[in-house]
Scaffold this active site. Structure first.
Site, PDB file in Angstrom:
ATOM      1  N   CYS A  43       0.825  -1.217   0.000  1.00 31.71           N
ATOM      2  CA  CYS A  43       0.000   0.000   0.000  1.00 31.71           C
ATOM      3  C   CYS A  43       0.856   1.263   0.000  1.00 31.71           C
ATOM      4  CB  CYS A  43      -0.935  -0.009   1.211  1.00 31.71           C
ATOM      5  SG  CYS A  43      -1.897   1.499   1.348  1.00 31.71           S
ATOM      6  N   CYS A  48      -1.458   1.641  -3.139  1.00 35.10           N
ATOM      7  CA  CYS A  48      -2.483   2.682  -2.931  1.00 35.10           C
ATOM      8  C   CYS A  48      -1.925   4.099  -2.888  1.00 35.10           C
ATOM      9  CB  CYS A  48      -3.214   2.455  -1.617  1.00 35.10           C
ATOM     10  SG  CYS A  48      -3.481   0.748  -1.163  1.00 35.10           S
ATOM     11  N   LYS A  51       0.027   5.302  -6.134  1.00 32.71           N
ATOM     12  CA  LYS A  51      -0.974   5.261  -7.212  1.00 32.71           C
ATOM     13  C   LYS A  51      -1.929   6.444  -7.116  1.00 32.71           C
ATOM     14  CE  LYS A  51      -4.721   3.996  -6.364  1.00 32.71           C
ATOM     15  NZ  LYS A  51      -5.205   2.660  -6.123  1.00 32.71           N
ATOM     16  N   TYR A 179      -8.892  -3.620 -11.163  1.00 33.13           N
ATOM     17  CA  TYR A 179      -8.551  -2.364 -10.471  1.00 33.13           C
ATOM     18  C   TYR A 179      -7.326  -1.696 -11.073  1.00 33.13           C
ATOM     19  CZ  TYR A 179     -11.601  -3.183  -6.413  1.00 33.13           C
ATOM     20  OH  TYR A 179     -12.665  -3.348  -5.585  1.00 33.13           O
ATOM     21  N   GLU A 183      -7.097   1.756 -13.291  1.00 36.03           N
ATOM     22  CA  GLU A 183      -6.472   2.923 -12.661  1.00 36.03           C
ATOM     23  C   GLU A 183      -5.296   3.408 -13.502  1.00 36.03           C
ATOM     24  OE1 GLU A 183      -5.778   1.522  -8.654  1.00 36.03           O
ATOM     25  OE2 GLU A 183      -7.818   2.078  -8.028  1.00 36.03           O
ATOM     26  N   HIS A 438     -27.399  21.319  -1.459  1.00 32.98           N
ATOM     27  CA  HIS A 438     -27.361  21.801  -2.822  1.00 32.98           C
ATOM     28  C   HIS A 438     -26.368  22.949  -2.978  1.00 32.98           C
ATOM     29  CE1 HIS A 438     -29.013  22.388  -6.809  1.00 32.98           C
ATOM     30  NE2 HIS A 438     -29.129  23.676  -6.562  1.00 32.98           N
ATOM     31  N   GLU A 443     -25.903  15.101  -3.359  1.00 30.44           N
ATOM     32  CA  GLU A 443     -27.324  15.296  -3.042  1.00 30.44           C
ATOM     33  C   GLU A 443     -28.204  14.305  -3.820  1.00 30.44           C
ATOM     34  OE1 GLU A 443     -29.299  18.968  -4.379  1.00 30.44           O
ATOM     35  OE2 GLU A 443     -27.595  19.316  -5.710  1.00 30.44           O
TER      36      GLU A 443
HETATM   37  P1  NDP Z   1      -8.200  -7.714 -10.378  1.00 26.55           P
HETATM   38  O1  NDP Z   1      -8.547  -8.950  -9.668  1.00 26.55           O
HETATM   39  O2  NDP Z   1      -8.874  -6.448 -10.009  1.00 26.55           O
HETATM   40  O3  NDP Z   1      -8.404  -7.921 -11.931  1.00 26.55           O
HETATM   41  C1  NDP Z   1      -7.723  -8.945 -12.612  1.00 26.55           C
HETATM   42  C2  NDP Z   1      -7.961  -8.816 -14.092  1.00 26.55           C
HETATM   43  O4  NDP Z   1      -7.108  -9.708 -14.760  1.00 26.55           O
HETATM   44  C3  NDP Z   1      -9.377  -9.164 -14.507  1.00 26.55           C
HETATM   45  O5  NDP Z   1      -9.730  -8.343 -15.589  1.00 26.55           O
HETATM   46  C4  NDP Z   1      -9.283 -10.622 -14.906  1.00 26.55           C
HETATM   47  O6  NDP Z   1     -10.135 -10.957 -15.975  1.00 26.55           O
HETATM   48  C5  NDP Z   1      -7.859 -10.715 -15.433  1.00 26.55           C
HETATM   49  N1  NDP Z   1      -7.212 -11.990 -15.093  1.00 26.55           N
HETATM   50  C6  NDP Z   1      -7.285 -12.678 -13.940  1.00 26.55           C
HETATM   51  N2  NDP Z   1      -6.511 -13.778 -13.996  1.00 26.55           N
HETATM   52  C7  NDP Z   1      -5.944 -13.789 -15.201  1.00 26.55           C
HETATM   53  C8  NDP Z   1      -5.046 -14.680 -15.860  1.00 26.55           C
HETATM   54  N3  NDP Z   1      -4.623 -15.777 -15.255  1.00 26.55           N
HETATM   55  N4  NDP Z   1      -4.650 -14.359 -17.105  1.00 26.55           N
HETATM   56  C9  NDP Z   1      -5.106 -13.247 -17.721  1.00 26.55           C
HETATM   57  N5  NDP Z   1      -5.959 -12.379 -17.148  1.00 26.55           N
HETATM   58  C10 NDP Z   1      -6.370 -12.646 -15.916  1.00 26.55           C
HETATM   59  O7  NDP Z   1      -6.609  -7.620 -10.250  1.00 26.55           O
HETATM   60  P2  NDP Z   1      -5.596  -6.397 -10.121  1.00 26.55           P
HETATM   61  O8  NDP Z   1      -4.278  -6.984 -10.422  1.00 26.55           O
HETATM   62  O9  NDP Z   1      -6.066  -5.224 -10.885  1.00 26.55           O
HETATM   63  O10 NDP Z   1      -5.659  -6.038  -8.593  1.00 26.55           O
HETATM   64  C11 NDP Z   1      -5.442  -7.051  -7.597  1.00 26.55           C
HETATM   65  C12 NDP Z   1      -6.222  -6.756  -6.364  1.00 26.55           C
HETATM   66  O11 NDP Z   1      -5.616  -5.686  -5.666  1.00 26.55           O
HETATM   67  C13 NDP Z   1      -7.663  -6.313  -6.604  1.00 26.55           C
HETATM   68  O12 NDP Z   1      -8.537  -7.391  -6.743  1.00 26.55           O
HETATM   69  C14 NDP Z   1      -7.953  -5.496  -5.367  1.00 26.55           C
HETATM   70  O13 NDP Z   1      -8.393  -6.339  -4.343  1.00 26.55           O
HETATM   71  C15 NDP Z   1      -6.601  -4.904  -5.020  1.00 26.55           C
HETATM   72  N6  NDP Z   1      -6.517  -3.505  -5.510  1.00 26.55           N
HETATM   73  C16 NDP Z   1      -7.396  -2.587  -5.010  1.00 26.55           C
HETATM   74  C17 NDP Z   1      -7.358  -1.284  -5.441  1.00 26.55           C
HETATM   75  C18 NDP Z   1      -8.347  -0.312  -4.893  1.00 26.55           C
HETATM   76  O14 NDP Z   1      -8.951  -0.596  -3.858  1.00 26.55           O
HETATM   77  N7  NDP Z   1      -8.565   0.832  -5.542  1.00 26.55           N
HETATM   78  C19 NDP Z   1      -6.391  -0.824  -6.424  1.00 26.55           C
HETATM   79  C20 NDP Z   1      -5.519  -1.865  -6.896  1.00 26.55           C
HETATM   80  C21 NDP Z   1      -5.591  -3.152  -6.446  1.00 26.55           C
HETATM   81  P3  NDP Z   1     -11.678 -11.373 -15.819  1.00 26.55           P
HETATM   82  O15 NDP Z   1     -12.250 -10.629 -14.668  1.00 26.55           O
HETATM   83  O16 NDP Z   1     -12.275 -10.976 -17.114  1.00 26.55           O
HETATM   84  O17 NDP Z   1     -11.670 -12.830 -15.606  1.00 26.55           O
END
Ligand code: NDP
Length: 449
Positions: A43, A48, A51, A179, A183, A438, A443
């Site tokens: 983080c 976080c 980012k 995510y 982002e 407002h 709102e």
């Molecule tokens: P996410 O789980 O958010 O998204 C993963 C993406 O990668 C999805 O689009 C998924 O596709 C795809 N995917 C998953 N596995 C594979 C694979 N084996 N091969 C190819 N594509 C794949 O992951 P992130 O890496 O973006 O983030 C990880 C975690 O970190 C998040 O789940 C969240 O908990 C945390 N995070 C939170 C943030 C926040 O609160 N703002 C910011 C950044 C991270 P599909 O869904 O289509 O299957």
């Protein structure tokens, strides 16, 4: 002589490990924290915090454009200095890293700057070969980016490296549509890159409300982001000039300057020695724990992303706090995983709490959905054709609000307050009985039809 070197030895000084360690130490426990890299974890160091600062930095691109409609004469030859933003962001990371270190030390926790592996129910071995014993061991090692495997995959980077780029690439392909992908798609696009988001399915941000993510997709495409859906990597070929040819299924090959993987995060359990004490991991590599965060080895606990429950910093902090209160304080603490608000800091951001419309339709007998689809007044004057969408999902029988989902400026700020209401079980009538403030975007929460 005490039986063990420490009462608690925590492996990993991220958000969860730091909270658990400092609270345990404040309760009088003799605490050590082993950290192989930097105090603060994902983080603070590579997640976080940096980012969000990049999100702020990137947003000025639109703000400066919009400013002209508000009367500001903005020079035409505006320049963005990546090195300046990067240096300032990394300096802020250093500041928070130092603050975390101070917090641990002033509470009496000893920081051991080494990798530790579990070598017994009450023993860890440090990278220098020495062993330390503890009555309780806490595994708080977090998670790391999942790396795909295909020819040329080594040419891509992850969110670990992205903060240290020498320059903003002109063309970037981001793999994944969750995510991190959304982002960084926003950040790179605002900072001038041509962005291609490539995903294995047609979904972006699975788990969020369908209409809200459809709106994000529509706005992102309108801004000029490119999407390649139902695509998987075949190979990446690095050209002599350093450009990367990305070959994928179902789409033409694209040439970019940078490929970034954002395809999920895997728990950090490799080489941790858990098998030596009989602790198995699940198919994702996560450590299974009970409600008290205890593993199958009674003296070893685990919290945060390494347990792969909800991969969010505030959740890990709650788990760390509950663990420390229960083991070293007055006890009785637990973590409530219901109604955890979440946001993706995309451009614009999206945020949600509680059930999505489709979840509610599956789980409840009758569902009422209220919404507000509006153009924020700032966007109207700026001539920015970007609409916000707020949705309120209610139990049709009881009028209780079971979910709120939003896309639009500042919605992560707004959802935090709305989440209190949803968690408290308020009804739509109670929202409506509150007078609107407002003119705000928030709102709309008390005006939805
Ligand atoms: P996410 O789980 O958010 O998204 C993963 C993406 O990668 C999805 O689009 C998924 O596709 C795809 N995917 C998953 N596995 C594979 C694979 N084996 N091969 C190819 N594509 C794949 O992951 P992130 O890496 O973006 O983030 C990880 C975690 O970190 C998040 O789940 C969240 O908990 C945390 N995070 C939170 C943030 C926040 O609160 N703002 C910011 C950044 C991270 P599909 O869904 O289509 O299957």
């Amino acid at each position: 002589m005490p039986e063990y070197d420490y009462d608690l030895l925590t492996i990993g000084a991220g958000s969860g490990g730091t909270r658990a360690s400092r609270v345990a130490a404040a309760h009088g426990a003799r605490v050590a924290v082993a950290e192989e890299y930097r105090v603060g974890g994902t983080c603070v160091i590579r997640g976080c915090v940096p980012k969000k600062l990049l999100v702020y930095g990137a947003h000025f691109a639109e703000d400066l454009k919009d400013a002209q409609r508000f009367g500001w004469r903005v020079p035409e030859n505006l320049e963005f200095d990546w090195k300046c933003l990067q240096t300032n962001v990394l300096a802020e990371v250093d500041r928070i890293n130092a603050a975390y270190t101070t917090t641990l030390e002033t509470n009496g926790a000893q920081i051991i700057h080494q990798r530790a592996t579990v070598t017994g129910p009450n023993e860890v071995t440090l990278a220098n070969g020495t062993t330390k014993t503890a009555k309780t061991i806490l595994v708080a090692t977090g998670a790391r980016p999942l790396l795909p495997e295909f020819p040329g995959a080594e040419h891509g980077i992850t969110s670990n490296e992205v903060f240290h780029l020498d320059a903003i690439p002109k063309r970037v392909l981001i793999a994944g549509a969750g995510y991190i992908a959304n982002e960084f798609a926003g950040i790179f696009h605002q900072l001038g890159a041509h962005v291609i988001v490539m995903n294995r399915t047609k979904d972006i941000l699975r788990g969020y409300d369908l209409q809200i993510r459809d709106r994000l997709l529509q706005i992102s495409m309108m801004k000029g982001l490119d999407f390649r859906f139902d695509a998987t990597f075949e190979k990446i070929v690095k050209r002599e000039d350093g450009c990367l040819d990305v070959h994928m299924t179902g789409h033409d090959t694209v040439t970019v300057d940078c490929v970034m993987y954002a395809i999920g995060r895997v728990p950090n359990t490799d080489g941790l020695g858990l098998e030596t004490v009989g602790i198995g991991v699940d198919d994702k590599g996560a450590v299974p724990v009970d409600e008290q965060n205890r593993t199958t080895c009674p003296s070893i606990f685990a919290i945060g992303d390494v347990t792969n429950r909800i991969q969010l910093t505030p959740v890990a902090i709650r788990e760390g706090q509950a663990f420390a209160e229960n083991q070293f304080g007055k006890g009785g603490a637990s973590v409530d995983y219901d109604c955890v608000p979440a946001a993706c800091f995309s451009h614009p951001p999206i945020a949600g709490v509680g059930m999505t419309e489709s979840e509610a339709r599956q789980r409840l007998g009758s569902v009422k959905v209220y919404s507000s689809d509006f153009r924020p007044m700032k966007n109207v004057l700026a001539g920015r054709d970007e609409r916000s969408l707020y949705k309120m999902i209610c139990d049709g029988e009881t009028d209780r609000v079971v979910g709120i989902h939003m896309i639009g400026p500042d919605c992560p700020e707004i959802i935090q307050a709305a989440a209190v209401c949803v968690k408290a079980g308020l009804t739509k009538a109670q929202f409506d009985s509150t007078v609107a403030l407002h003119p705000t975007m928030a709102e709309e929460l008390v005006l939805m039809r």
